[in-house]
Motif scaffolding. Structure first.
Motif, PDB file in Angstrom:
ATOM      1  N   TYR A 170       0.419  43.711 -33.323  1.00 50.50           N
ATOM      2  CA  TYR A 170       1.634  43.130 -32.757  1.00 50.50           C
ATOM      3  C   TYR A 170       2.914  43.748 -33.323  1.00 50.50           C
ATOM      4  N   THR A 171       2.816  44.482 -34.399  1.00 55.39           N
ATOM      5  CA  THR A 171       4.026  44.998 -35.047  1.00 55.39           C
ATOM      6  C   THR A 171       4.075  46.511 -35.137  1.00 55.39           C
ATOM      7  N   ARG A 172       3.092  47.216 -34.573  1.00 53.09           N
ATOM      8  CA  ARG A 172       3.075  48.670 -34.692  1.00 53.09           C
ATOM      9  C   ARG A 172       4.206  49.326 -33.879  1.00 53.09           C
ATOM     10  N   ASN A 173       4.366  48.918 -32.605  1.00 55.02           N
ATOM     11  CA  ASN A 173       5.390  49.528 -31.766  1.00 55.02           C
ATOM     12  C   ASN A 173       6.768  48.975 -32.116  1.00 55.02           C
ATOM     13  N   ALA A 174       7.783  49.807 -31.927  1.00 56.50           N
ATOM     14  CA  ALA A 174       9.147  49.423 -32.309  1.00 56.50           C
ATOM     15  C   ALA A 174       9.740  48.377 -31.377  1.00 56.50           C
ATOM     16  N   LEU A 175       9.322  48.360 -30.106  1.00 54.87           N
ATOM     17  CA  LEU A 175       9.901  47.454 -29.114  1.00 54.87           C
ATOM     18  C   LEU A 175       8.811  46.559 -28.527  1.00 54.87           C
ATOM     19  N   ARG A 176       9.215  45.341 -28.134  1.00 55.50           N
ATOM     20  CA  ARG A 176       8.293  44.421 -27.476  1.00 55.50           C
ATOM     21  C   ARG A 176       8.994  43.727 -26.317  1.00 55.50           C
ATOM     22  N   ARG A 177       8.215  43.453 -25.284  1.00 57.34           N
ATOM     23  CA  ARG A 177       8.737  42.720 -24.130  1.00 57.34           C
ATOM     24  C   ARG A 177       8.462  41.238 -24.298  1.00 57.34           C
ATOM     25  N   ALA A 178       9.374  40.420 -23.805  1.00 57.91           N
ATOM     26  CA  ALA A 178       9.206  38.966 -23.855  1.00 57.91           C
ATOM     27  C   ALA A 178       9.495  38.377 -22.486  1.00 57.91           C
ATOM     28  N   ASP A 179       8.734  37.361 -22.123  1.00 58.11           N
ATOM     29  CA  ASP A 179       8.953  36.599 -20.892  1.00 58.11           C
ATOM     30  C   ASP A 179       9.225  35.148 -21.265  1.00 58.11           C
ATOM     31  N   VAL A 180      10.341  34.623 -20.785  1.00 52.13           N
ATOM     32  CA  VAL A 180      10.664  33.211 -20.957  1.00 52.13           C
ATOM     33  C   VAL A 180      10.619  32.575 -19.572  1.00 52.13           C
ATOM     34  N   THR A 181       9.640  31.706 -19.366  1.00 46.15           N
ATOM     35  CA  THR A 181       9.424  31.084 -18.058  1.00 46.15           C
ATOM     36  C   THR A 181       9.747  29.594 -18.137  1.00 46.15           C
ATOM     37  N   THR A 195      20.823  33.056 -12.265  1.00 43.22           N
ATOM     38  CA  THR A 195      22.104  33.521 -12.807  1.00 43.22           C
ATOM     39  C   THR A 195      22.335  32.980 -14.210  1.00 43.22           C
ATOM     40  N   THR A 196      21.962  31.721 -14.423  1.00 47.89           N
ATOM     41  CA  THR A 196      22.122  31.114 -15.751  1.00 47.89           C
ATOM     42  C   THR A 196      21.257  31.819 -16.783  1.00 47.89           C
ATOM     43  N   LEU A 197      19.995  32.070 -16.431  1.00 45.47           N
ATOM     44  CA  LEU A 197      19.101  32.786 -17.359  1.00 45.47           C
ATOM     45  C   LEU A 197      19.599  34.200 -17.632  1.00 45.47           C
ATOM     46  N   ALA A 198      20.066  34.869 -16.589  1.00 43.56           N
ATOM     47  CA  ALA A 198      20.567  36.238 -16.751  1.00 43.56           C
ATOM     48  C   ALA A 198      21.765  36.273 -17.689  1.00 43.56           C
ATOM     49  N   GLY A 199      22.637  35.295 -17.571  1.00 43.05           N
ATOM     50  CA  GLY A 199      23.791  35.240 -18.459  1.00 43.05           C
ATOM     51  C   GLY A 199      23.398  35.016 -19.910  1.00 43.05           C
ATOM     52  N   LEU A 200      22.360  34.206 -20.115  1.00 42.58           N
ATOM     53  CA  LEU A 200      21.908  33.943 -21.479  1.00 42.58           C
ATOM     54  C   LEU A 200      21.361  35.192 -22.155  1.00 42.58           C
ATOM     55  N   ASP A 237      12.712  41.235 -34.040  1.00 39.16           N
ATOM     56  CA  ASP A 237      13.546  40.192 -33.432  1.00 39.16           C
ATOM     57  C   ASP A 237      12.814  39.400 -32.357  1.00 39.16           C
ATOM     58  N   TRP A 238      11.592  39.789 -32.006  1.00 36.91           N
ATOM     59  CA  TRP A 238      10.928  39.240 -30.822  1.00 36.91           C
ATOM     60  C   TRP A 238      10.739  37.729 -30.905  1.00 36.91           C
ATOM     61  N   PHE A 239      10.177  37.249 -31.982  1.00 36.78           N
ATOM     62  CA  PHE A 239       9.809  35.832 -32.072  1.00 36.78           C
ATOM     63  C   PHE A 239      11.038  34.932 -32.078  1.00 36.78           C
ATOM     64  N   GLN A 240      12.007  35.233 -32.954  1.00 33.61           N
ATOM     65  CA  GLN A 240      13.187  34.370 -33.056  1.00 33.61           C
ATOM     66  C   GLN A 240      14.030  34.430 -31.788  1.00 33.61           C
ATOM     67  N   THR A 241      14.108  35.606 -31.166  1.00 33.53           N
ATOM     68  CA  THR A 241      14.874  35.720 -29.926  1.00 33.53           C
ATOM     69  C   THR A 241      14.267  34.851 -28.830  1.00 33.53           C
ATOM     70  N   THR A 246      14.774  30.283 -25.256  1.00 37.10           N
ATOM     71  CA  THR A 246      14.160  29.104 -24.651  1.00 37.10           C
ATOM     72  C   THR A 246      15.011  27.862 -24.872  1.00 37.10           C
ATOM     73  N   LYS A 247      15.494  27.671 -26.089  1.00 40.78           N
ATOM     74  CA  LYS A 247      16.342  26.518 -26.386  1.00 40.78           C
ATOM     75  C   LYS A 247      17.651  26.589 -25.608  1.00 40.78           C
ATOM     76  N   ALA A 248      18.277  27.780 -25.601  1.00 41.14           N
ATOM     77  CA  ALA A 248      19.553  27.926 -24.891  1.00 41.14           C
ATOM     78  C   ALA A 248      19.389  27.693 -23.398  1.00 41.14           C
ATOM     79  N   ALA A 249      18.243  28.082 -22.823  1.00 38.59           N
ATOM     80  CA  ALA A 249      18.001  27.869 -21.394  1.00 38.59           C
ATOM     81  C   ALA A 249      17.908  26.381 -21.085  1.00 38.59           C
ATOM     82  N   LYS A 250      17.233  25.623 -21.946  1.00 40.20           N
ATOM     83  CA  LYS A 250      17.131  24.174 -21.725  1.00 40.20           C
ATOM     84  C   LYS A 250      18.513  23.527 -21.747  1.00 40.20           C
TER      85      LYS A 250
END
Length: 275
Positions: A170-181, A195-200, A237-241, A246-250
């Motif tokens: 999980y930590t070898r590559n420098a970048l990771r993708r995240a999905d917040v649904t 639009t709200t999610l995009a702004g966040l 930064d993946w986990f904390q972001t 998720t919190k900001a979206a709610k």
């Protein structure tokens, strides 16, 4: 007296002969130990010149070279006394085979440890998932690998188990993708939610601009319309972001009156006509 004289002469001859044999054996032993030390240091220095070569593997291979020279030295010393070296080598081969069969599992772990150290599917400090084992790598040994689980537990996994399982690092590559649904109600404004999610995610400095983040409707569920924000971050930064987004979206959805419905199910009762 003649027999005694002949015996003394024969004993003297044997003493002289074996004295040279003993002297030669001592010289061979001294030279063998010196050469073994030189070979060990040379092998260690040579392997140290290879970039990224593991310290444990360097010590193991250099020690193996040393013991190989010592074994050859012992065989040569025994040959000084007339011992048939072919029989010695055959006995060593048979003993090695017996030991190999008795320690099959242990040798398998050693072989797997060497392959893990050479190919490096994971390094110390990386978080991995391999079959039934997951955690942060603490130490990679020749027999087993030490891990620390996410809740702080100690795990010692045999190298053969790690080598024979698919490894997700999980930590070898420098970048990771995240999905917040997030699911919204069927009566809510989908465009406003996107639009709200995009702004966040655009306002979060940890979200990378390339690859570009995006939002989309990912599913029409039984109780909600799933709106997904997809973005990339640096791996640390993946986990904390993801938690923060998720919190900001709610909070943002509550502020704009976009509902996040509970699971719902419609029940239709079909009555029977009474006579």
């Amino acid at each position: 007296m003649a027999a005694l004289s002949a015996g003394l002469e024969q004993a003297g001859a044997l003493a002289v002969e074996y004295s040279f044999s003993v002297l030669g054996a001592v010289i061979l032993l001294i030279a063998g130990f010196i050469v073994a030390g030189v070979v060990e240091r040379a092998a260690y220095r040579g392997l140290s010149g290879v970039r990224g070569f593991d310290e444990t593997l360097k010590k193991f291979l250099s020690k193996t070279a040393r013991y190989g020279v010592l074994i050859i030295t012992v065989v040569a010393v025994l040959a000084q006394f007339g011992v048939q070296t072919a029989s010695i080598l055959a006995a060593l081969g048979a003993a090695g085979l017996a030991i190999g069969l008795a320690l099959q599992g242990t040798l398998q772990n050693i072989a797997a440890g060497i392959m893990l150290l050479v190919l490096r599917p994971f390094r110390v400090g990386e978080y991995v998932d391999a079959g039934s084992v997951s955690g942060t790598i603490v130490e990679i040994g020749l027999f087993a690998t030490e891990l620390k689980t996410i809740d702080g537990l100690f795990v010692l996994a045999p190298n053969s188990e790690l080598w024979n399982s698919p490894v997700t690092n999980y930590t070898r590559n420098a970048l990771r993708r995240a999905d917040v649904t997030i699911g919204i109600g069927y009566g809510d404004d989908i465009d406003l939610a996107q639009t709200t999610l995009a702004g966040l995610i655009d306002s979060d400095e940890r979200v990378l601009s390339e690859p570009a983040p995006t939002t989309f409707v990912s599913e029409l569920g039984d109780s909600a319309v799933a709106v997904t924000a997809r973005y990339w971050t640096k791996t640390p930064d993946w986990f904390q972001t993801k938690l923060d987004v998720t919190k900001a979206a709610k909070l943002a959805f509550d502020d704009k009156g976009i509902s996040i419905p509970f699971p719902q199910r419609d029940v239709h009762l079909i009555g029977q006509d009474k006579d």
